[in-house]
Design an enzyme around this catalytic site. Structure first.
Site, PDB file in Angstrom:
ATOM      1  N   ILE A 195      35.904  33.553  31.291  1.00  0.00           N
ATOM      2  CA  ILE A 195      36.260  32.156  31.499  1.00  0.00           C
ATOM      3  C   ILE A 195      35.934  31.320  30.264  1.00  0.00           C
ATOM      4  O   ILE A 195      36.729  30.486  29.826  1.00  0.00           O
ATOM      5  CB  ILE A 195      35.533  31.586  32.738  1.00  0.00           C
ATOM      6  CG1 ILE A 195      35.945  32.352  34.004  1.00  0.00           C
ATOM      7  CG2 ILE A 195      35.839  30.094  32.901  1.00  0.00           C
ATOM      8  CD1 ILE A 195      37.420  32.258  34.341  1.00  0.00           C
ATOM      9  N   GLY A 204      30.929  30.312  40.785  1.00  0.00           N
ATOM     10  CA  GLY A 204      29.917  31.260  41.209  1.00  0.00           C
ATOM     11  C   GLY A 204      28.613  30.614  41.612  1.00  0.00           C
ATOM     12  O   GLY A 204      27.796  31.231  42.314  1.00  0.00           O
ATOM     13  N   SER A 214      35.845  28.163  42.678  1.00  0.00           N
ATOM     14  CA  SER A 214      36.320  29.478  42.262  1.00  0.00           C
ATOM     15  C   SER A 214      37.834  29.569  42.244  1.00  0.00           C
ATOM     16  O   SER A 214      38.549  28.685  42.739  1.00  0.00           O
ATOM     17  CB  SER A 214      35.764  30.546  43.207  1.00  0.00           C
ATOM     18  OG  SER A 214      36.412  30.465  44.471  1.00  0.00           O
ATOM     19  N   CYS A 215      38.315  30.667  41.696  1.00  0.00           N
ATOM     20  CA  CYS A 215      39.761  30.873  41.587  1.00  0.00           C
ATOM     21  C   CYS A 215      40.439  30.831  42.952  1.00  0.00           C
ATOM     22  O   CYS A 215      41.454  30.137  43.134  1.00  0.00           O
ATOM     23  CB  CYS A 215      40.057  32.193  40.870  1.00  0.00           C
ATOM     24  SG  CYS A 215      39.145  33.615  41.541  1.00  0.00           S
ATOM     25  N   ASN A 216      39.915  31.567  43.922  1.00  0.00           N
ATOM     26  CA  ASN A 216      40.523  31.584  45.244  1.00  0.00           C
ATOM     27  C   ASN A 216      40.449  30.221  45.919  1.00  0.00           C
ATOM     28  O   ASN A 216      41.418  29.762  46.533  1.00  0.00           O
ATOM     29  CB  ASN A 216      39.838  32.637  46.123  1.00  0.00           C
ATOM     30  CG  ASN A 216      40.303  34.044  45.810  1.00  0.00           C
ATOM     31  OD1 ASN A 216      41.498  34.301  45.684  1.00  0.00           O
ATOM     32  ND2 ASN A 216      39.367  34.971  45.673  1.00  0.00           N
ATOM     33  N   ARG A 237      40.717  41.109  44.248  1.00  0.00           N
ATOM     34  CA  ARG A 237      40.583  42.143  43.225  1.00  0.00           C
ATOM     35  C   ARG A 237      39.142  42.652  43.203  1.00  0.00           C
ATOM     36  O   ARG A 237      38.204  41.930  43.537  1.00  0.00           O
ATOM     37  CB  ARG A 237      41.023  41.596  41.855  1.00  0.00           C
ATOM     38  CG  ARG A 237      40.227  40.390  41.362  1.00  0.00           C
ATOM     39  CD  ARG A 237      39.136  40.815  40.421  1.00  0.00           C
ATOM     40  NE  ARG A 237      38.396  39.691  39.891  1.00  0.00           N
ATOM     41  CZ  ARG A 237      37.238  39.252  40.376  1.00  0.00           C
ATOM     42  NH1 ARG A 237      36.740  39.794  41.461  1.00  0.00           N
ATOM     43  NH2 ARG A 237      36.594  38.261  39.792  1.00  0.00           N
ATOM     44  N   GLY A 272      36.660  29.542  52.599  1.00  0.00           N
ATOM     45  CA  GLY A 272      36.998  28.427  53.486  1.00  0.00           C
ATOM     46  C   GLY A 272      35.960  27.323  53.442  1.00  0.00           C
ATOM     47  O   GLY A 272      36.273  26.157  53.169  1.00  0.00           O
ATOM     48  N   HIS A 325      44.359  38.243  42.731  1.00  0.00           N
ATOM     49  CA  HIS A 325      44.159  38.173  44.178  1.00  0.00           C
ATOM     50  C   HIS A 325      45.506  37.900  44.850  1.00  0.00           C
ATOM     51  O   HIS A 325      46.409  37.293  44.252  1.00  0.00           O
ATOM     52  CB  HIS A 325      43.211  37.029  44.551  1.00  0.00           C
ATOM     53  CG  HIS A 325      41.900  37.056  43.828  1.00  0.00           C
ATOM     54  ND1 HIS A 325      40.962  38.033  43.997  1.00  0.00           N
ATOM     55  CD2 HIS A 325      41.365  36.187  42.932  1.00  0.00           C
ATOM     56  CE1 HIS A 325      39.904  37.785  43.247  1.00  0.00           C
ATOM     57  NE2 HIS A 325      40.125  36.669  42.588  1.00  0.00           N
ATOM     58  N   ASN A 337      42.797  35.374  38.686  1.00  0.00           N
ATOM     59  CA  ASN A 337      41.368  35.038  38.779  1.00  0.00           C
ATOM     60  C   ASN A 337      40.755  34.629  37.450  1.00  0.00           C
ATOM     61  O   ASN A 337      39.716  33.981  37.413  1.00  0.00           O
ATOM     62  CB  ASN A 337      40.585  36.217  39.355  1.00  0.00           C
ATOM     63  CG  ASN A 337      40.930  37.550  38.720  1.00  0.00           C
ATOM     64  OD1 ASN A 337      42.012  38.086  38.987  1.00  0.00           O
ATOM     65  ND2 ASN A 337      40.051  38.088  37.904  1.00  0.00           N
TER      66      ASN A 337
END
Length: 337
Positions: free
Chosen positions: A12, A110, A139-141, A168, A195, A220, A301
């Site tokens: 990143i 994170g 985060s990415c998701n 992933r 969530g 992902h 991601n």
């Protein structure tokens, strides 16, 4: 020109450093790390000022012929804001140094929400981050969840959302070190952490996620089932998604049938590392049945949080009060159409 430091020059960090250099209202003062291998050598080749996180790291860098400008404490005296991209939980330990020096800072997804007490997604809550001392780019998701659900919410279509995430196994460059093979590993808890993480940005979202780790490293894959506030047609849903410049509608019937084919398209487009900053959502897979909506998308991601971080820098430093204008500027610099 706001002066920015990147702490941690990994997957990143290196992308954020490159993105900062492309902006006309901020400057990269330096990058800081503990490694002296090919990763930091590439930063040297790009002309970035190198700082060492520890005395031991400085000694090793000097032994490898790297011209070290100083240590992290010296770097912190020169900047307005720090983007901390160090490994999970390391950033939380660095935060005290930033606070003691009165430096604004950004951590990545994170870390826990409590580290900054503000979590960020540009299209959702940019205004609430203006001139804050700190934020966490989720985060990415979670970023992908917020982009898609925020678009539906703004269109008045979102009642509640239920999603399944195929995650992933590890970062691509580390796949030789670990990950999983010939198996799938479900997260034990439902909801999975994404969530509740999305609710740290927008508490009003009614969202539940479940997640499964799968043996691949490219990206992902998400499947979503949405209960809408009313019966709607497919075009109405697509128009909602089109309001986000960071959702890219793709076509399964054009050969984009998998995450590797999507990755190849972005490589062909000339994106650095083939990065996909957008959520790649299959338009021709999307289905509407009355007030129910079903869709799927792919998340890069390594790349999706890069534009969010640039926008977070603008919000915290106050150099751009408008979310819309910041997003436009960031998108243009990164080639997001």
């Amino acid at each position: 020109m706001k002066k920015i430091a990147v702490i941690g020059y990994g997957v990143i960090g290196k992308r954020i450093a490159d993105a900062i250099v492309k902006q006309n209202d901020m400057t990269l003062v330096g990058v800081c790390d503990v490694v002296s291998d090919w990763r930091i050598q590439n930063a040297v080749n790009k002309g970035y000022a190198i700082y060492a996180s520890t005395p031991e790291a400085e000694k090793e860098m000097n032994a490898c012929g790297i011209s070290v400008k100083g240590r992290i404490a010296e770097l912190l005296t020169k900047v307005d804001l720090v983007v901390d991209c160090t490994p999970k939980k390391v950033a939380a330990k660095n935060v005290q140094a930033y606070k003691e020096r009165g430096i604004k800072f950004i951590v990545q997804g994170g870390e826990k929400h409590e580290v900054t007490r503000h979590s960020f997604s540009a299209e959702n809550n940019y205004q609430s981050a203006l001139n804050l001392d700190a934020t966490r780019v989720v985060s990415c998701n979670t970023t992908s969840i917020l982009r898609t659900l925020t678009a539906l919410k703004k269109a008045g279509l979102l009642d509640y959302a239920r999603g399944t995430l195929l995650r992933r196994a590890t970062d691509p460059w580390e796949s030789h070190l670990g990950g999983i093979m010939n198996t799938m590993v479900p997260e034990r808890e439902i909801p999975s952490h994404q969530g509740p993480d999305a609710q740290s940005v927008d508490p009003d979202l009614n969202v539940i996620t479940s997640a499964i780790k799968v043996p691949q490293t490219l990206s992902h894959l998400h499947y979503w089932n949405i209960k809408m506030t009313k019966a709607a047609c497919k075009e109405e849903v697509l128009e909602a998604f089109r309001t986000s410049s960071r959702i890219r509608l793709i076509q399964y019937d054009q050969g984009l049938v998998s995450n590797n084919t999507i990755k190849e398209m972005f490589l062909d487009m000339g994106r650095p590392w083939g990065d996909m900053y957008e959520v790649a959502l299959w338009e021709d897979m999307l289905k509407v049945q009355g007030d129910e909506l079903f869709y799927a998308y792919v998340v890069d991601n390594q790349a999706i949080v890069i534009p969010e971080t640039i926008d977070a820098i603008r919000a915290l430093t106050g150099i751009e009060p408008s979310a819309e204008q910041s997003i436009i500027r960031t998108n243009k610099s990164l080639g997001i159409n």
